[in-house]
Design a protein around this motif. Sequence first.
Motif, PDB file in Angstrom:
ATOM      1  N   CYS A1072      14.496 -23.183  86.775  1.00  0.00           N
ATOM      2  CA  CYS A1072      14.295 -24.078  85.632  1.00  0.00           C
ATOM      3  C   CYS A1072      15.657 -24.272  84.975  1.00  0.00           C
ATOM      4  N   LEU A1073      16.468 -25.124  85.619  1.00  0.00           N
ATOM      5  CA  LEU A1073      17.862 -25.313  85.192  1.00  0.00           C
ATOM      6  C   LEU A1073      18.230 -26.774  85.331  1.00  0.00           C
ATOM      7  N   PRO A1100      13.912 -28.753  83.244  1.00  0.00           N
ATOM      8  CA  PRO A1100      13.800 -28.189  81.890  1.00  0.00           C
ATOM      9  C   PRO A1100      13.274 -29.198  80.873  1.00  0.00           C
ATOM     10  N   TRP A1110       7.116 -23.353  82.880  1.00  0.00           N
ATOM     11  CA  TRP A1110       7.949 -22.492  83.742  1.00  0.00           C
ATOM     12  C   TRP A1110       7.251 -21.154  84.023  1.00  0.00           C
ATOM     13  N   THR A1122      13.539 -15.634  89.460  1.00  0.00           N
ATOM     14  CA  THR A1122      13.560 -16.929  88.778  1.00  0.00           C
ATOM     15  C   THR A1122      14.850 -17.060  87.970  1.00  0.00           C
ATOM     16  N   CYS A1124      16.823 -19.364  84.795  1.00  0.00           N
ATOM     17  CA  CYS A1124      16.611 -20.325  83.708  1.00  0.00           C
ATOM     18  C   CYS A1124      17.885 -20.408  82.874  1.00  0.00           C
ATOM     19  N   SER A1125      17.864 -21.250  81.842  1.00  0.00           N
ATOM     20  CA  SER A1125      19.021 -21.345  80.942  1.00  0.00           C
ATOM     21  C   SER A1125      18.615 -20.778  79.591  1.00  0.00           C
ATOM     22  N   VAL A1128      16.068 -22.902  77.790  1.00  0.00           N
ATOM     23  CA  VAL A1128      14.695 -22.727  78.274  1.00  0.00           C
ATOM     24  C   VAL A1128      14.087 -21.454  77.672  1.00  0.00           C
ATOM     25  N   CYS A1156      14.861 -12.085  86.421  1.00  0.00           N
ATOM     26  CA  CYS A1156      14.811 -13.350  85.683  1.00  0.00           C
ATOM     27  C   CYS A1156      16.218 -13.511  85.129  1.00  0.00           C
TER      28      CYS A1156
END
Length: 1449
Positions: A1072-1073, A1100, A1110, A1122, A1124-1125, A1128, A1156
Amino acid sequence: MAVPMPSKRRSLVVQTSMDAYTPPDTSSGSEDEGSVQGDSQGTPTSSQGSINMEHWISQAIHGSTTSTTSSSSTQSGGSGAAHRLADVMAQTHIENHSAPPDVTTYTSEHSIQVERPQGSTGSRTAPKYGNAELMETGDGVPVSSRVSAKIQQLVNTLKRPKRPPLREFFVDDFEELLEVQQPDPNQPKPEGAQMLAMRGEQLGVVTNWPPSLEAALQRWGTISPKAPCLTTMDTNGKPLYILTYGKLWTRSMKVAYSILHKLGTKQEPMVRPGDRVALVFPNNDPAAFMAAFYGCLLAEVVPVPIEVPLTRKDAGSQQIGFLLGSCGVTVALTSDACHKGLPKSPTGEIPQFKGWPKLLWFVTESKHLSKPPRDWFPHIKDANNDTAYIEYKTCKDGSVLGVTVTRTALLTHCQALTQACGYTEAETIVNVLDFKKDVGLWHGILTSVMNMMHVISIPYSLMKVNPLSWIQKVCQYKAKVACVKSRDMHWALVAHRDQRDINLSSLRMLIVADGANPWSISSCDAFLNVFQSKGLRQEVICPCASSPEALTVAIRRPTDDSNQPPGRGVLSMHGLTYGVIRVDSEEKLSVLTVQDVGLVMPGAIMCSVKPDGVPQLCRTDEIGELCVCAVATGTSYYGLSGMTKNTFEVFPMTSSGAPISEYPFIRTGLLGFVGPGGLVFVVGKMDGLMVVSGRRHNADDIVATALAVEPMKFVYRGRIAVFSVTVLHDERIVIVAEQRPDSTEEDSFQWMSRVLQAIDSIHQVGVYCLALVPANTLPKTPLGGIHLSETKQLFLEGSLHPCNVLMCPHTCVTNLPKPRQKQPEIGPASVMVGNLVSGKRIAQASGRDLGQIEDNDQARKFLFLSEVLQWRAQTTPDHVLYTLLNCRGAIANSLTCVQLHKRAEKIAVMLMERGHLQDGDHVALVYPPGIDLIAAFYGCLYAGCVPITVRPPHPQNIATTLPTVKMIVEVSRSACLMTTQLICKLLRSREAAAAVDVRTWPLILDTDDLPKKRPAQICKPCNPDTLAYLDFSVSTTGMLAGVKMSHAATSAFCRSIKLQCELYPSREVAICLDPYCGLGFVLWCLCSVYSGHQSILIPPSELETNPALWLLAVSQYKVRDTFCSYSVMELCTKGLGSQTESLKARGLDLSRVRTCVVVAEERPRIALTQSFSKLFKDLGLHPRAVSTSFGCRVNLAICLQGTSGPDPTTVYVDMRALRHDRVRLVERGSPHSLPLMESGKILPGVRIIIANPETKGPLGDSHLGEIWVHSAHNASGYFTIYGDESLQSDHFNSRLSFGDTQTIWARTGYLGFLRRTELTDANGERHDALYVVGALDEAMELRGMRYHPIDIETSVIRAHKSVTECAVFTWTNLLVVVVELDGSEQEALDLVPLVTNVVLEEHYLIVGVVVVVDIGVIPINSRGEKQRMHLRDGFLADQLDPIYVAYNM
């Protein structure tokens, strides 16, 4: 001194609705002490010689030497000197504002008290008796010489400087020390001899004086029952009721009987003799109060008179509740009217007030009382040492104490007052004061009964309607005595319009209750000036000084000799700040004129002692705290033995250390001296004392100066509060004033800057903060004065809601540490020797060696990603590589190996045929996050072109997002732009044309309709070092930088991530980026093709509509890894915080997640990752799963947690050392500690070293320096359009200045340090942790030190609940703090002092500008990083539309 006007939004200027400003004159009882009907302005009579205020202030400001043109009229008795300051103050009060001066002294109903260190007993710094050399422990408690060795050892340890607790630190001499104010060598010092204690005259007890007060009541009630005792007035000034001594006696008997016999049962009476009972009576009903008070005395219970609680949230009412609770009060006596007026619950019950004990309310009106039986008679004893009553007093910090007065003290006090004032039987006395406490109680309720006097009681509500009422009553009743405050005299002057029939010749004594107030003199002089012609004699005015603890301290005696003028002192304000008496000339402005408050009381001894430390006698020219030794004083603070000891049991001593008396003295809380002839002078209160940089200032004096600056035009009814707050180890002065509803912004700033100048020139002290609030908004005391401690509390917690604020930290704060001087550069040799001597290891670390890892990595056979994709399309054609989810979590699209290969082929054909592109041409890919982007990327590789991924413009925000797209397309020299049909239209739309020149776009290809054929051949690059793609990103400092990634680096990168995260085809990874740059792009587009695992892609932007998307996907696909940023993670933390239960119900399960990873290019945001872990722990998320990665422009991923290896560690470093580029490890929770989390494990094939950014020499373990990196996947350089790479060249190929000078390193531009931990890596080596501190270009150099914006921002966000986000930057050399406000605009100005305080306290920096903006104004990039430089540009271009901008001076 030009004050930069703050800018504020219009809506803020329109303050609250007009009803807030209607003066509360109609209100009843105890509402607003400061209002006079219609705020009428009085002009003084001509005899007053009015002084031109403008002239005076301009003189104060410009320091002109010409003396003022007029002086006050010569007074009778020949003291014709112009008491310049006093008169100026007097006349200012009279001409220029109609508020009584007293309102601002926080009314002496509201006596305050010195703050005490919070010990168990709350005791003041304990006096060291007997031998002053006794040692003191840390908190000032004397340790006697017989301490045990253990305690002695402990004390010595406390004195010894603390050793940092961990051994792994750099011993250092940098300790930032705050400047200690060096005493001024020229400061005045006391030179007089030691003072002698002053004795009052003997208390001559007259034979027929009653043996107790109840006996007096009994005597008058039986022998002259018809004699009037008390006359009460209604609001029209008509006599409402006359209480005779007979009625008072019978009524008090009834009350006594009812209290003892009618409450509770016969077996269990509720009240027994000695119990405490609250008296709750309004200010307009002295008769009911008097009957209740004497009833309590007769019943031998202890009355505790308090104010009527008007609402459940009255200022200070909670503290009174605590007092009642601690006194064990269970019954409250009250009047009928008052009982009806109390707030009630629907059932008619009186609710329990906040902080109050449960009370039984008992009405003492006759009709509610039963007649005592014939045989019952109260027990009337002689006065003894039982407690007679408890008077409450409010301390400086708002807490309420009860002062106990014994029956002997009560009687002796009445006798002393009778003797001092010459009271005789049946005299008439007019009382305007509050009869529940202090002078009003002592003269109007107690002494009057002892002498059978007649009291005319003027309620406060009548004074509000008719300020002359008391003077009219003096005339009407030919009263001999009147008890007033200076504000009552002041009001009378304001309202006085040549009334013909006024005659004050009957007065033999006008008692001024607040004569101790340094500026009561102005009211007295002015009053005499006007009313001398009406028969008032000068010698009648009798100021007195009193305190709750010592009762009456001193009072001027009435004389018949009109030739003896009262005593005056004209004292140098500068001398007073050092506690020294220096008589000055009256022409100066910086003087204080004080009047005497008469002589010591009969039967008392007085001395003055040094205000702090040992109670040592003062010298004759020194200001000290007045102490009194007498029978007629309070004896203790109820229930507080420690505080009692420090106040009521003081033994003053001489300089040799011998006590002056075997009897204890009582501290009065008044500051002053005993002058010539035994006259007592008071210059201030201990409570109003503010010690700024070692000099003492009195709050009252500062109020007076502020009021002298045209108050009528500006300050609403003279309501000003002055207090000090402690910031950075010194007191800072804060002034809060209510401004008139009609004053303009311009007015306020003019006034504020003039007040600052006046205070600076008269008191030579800087004001830290000056705040203006709308009229009628400051918390009030029961009689309408300002409730000081409550105001201070509101200021400190940020709920004062000012409408204007001016802060002057630059002028006030003089104790900052010295700016750091950079040491001269050290040569390499000495550094080497230094390292060898201290035995430090050089700080370097590396991930696993790529060459040595044996794994069955088929993709390694291929040099290029395009070949890997072709191989996968042949061997596993139907294996799904990518799955794209939509906002509902359903599969929007997916790609297998062969589908991706075929689409890439078609795109390659399109590029060659429609685009006519050559090998090596650059192509901009402008796609939303998804599958098209991936296909277009591989299409470019197949065609031999160099792709550049670009974030598409935001359709709702084309004006700001499209220029960036255009810039990247131009800077990257793209020959062609590929995109979807939708974006294609957007790029050529009218909105786009308004933002950029649409005619200069390169060729735009729309990939929604692809050719059907395959290319003749797929391009294979000739050399792995040629360019594979360009990675463009906007850094947080606003720089657009593109880096070149070669084919070799790209493959090495993918291999490194595959090994670190153990990725292979059977794996699924949720991403999720944003897929446009850095590690986000690599994970989204490249890794699946290289490693063969399936990537579940979650754009995102979809989380904005469905924050749980997500995590639900992670749970549904049973994902183990996973990415992410931070944005997020923040969205999930904020958006799902309250929904964890419902998510659990929907089956959300995160227990399978083992990593994560937050993809970031900054210091790990430890607070965010921790709150995320904590929040989703209930849904199975393992706390160790969450970690961060670290990458930058020169190397897109240096660290990444991965699956094996130890968990990320956290260390705490000293923030002050960090500013000096030093790392000093401290324990968690120690002051100035900052937690830093490791940024993940170093990737395979990566080597890191920490180097000094200036000298380029290697640094030791746990030293702060720039992180340098060497790796096969480093970028190969910046791609710039100008080709000017010389500036940046050393970013990619730097060498150390000594040591290993052969290796080529890339400089990350980030500061950090390596630390060898006790943990072991997967390969059995000790684990080296990398801690990132912050970017060099973001860091701010201030006062010679290096500050990281995030640290200051973290402090600011903690300062107030309404600050949601904050960003700081520098402008010239000022620190600018921008805060986003989540709250009403009225809170905007509350933030200014709080932000300034916290940055001073925690970072030793003065904030130059505070900008308050709406939520969402601080720009954030796709990685969730603040774009501080954009914000700075917006600020300088005035584009932020701020709610308020404050310029600190």
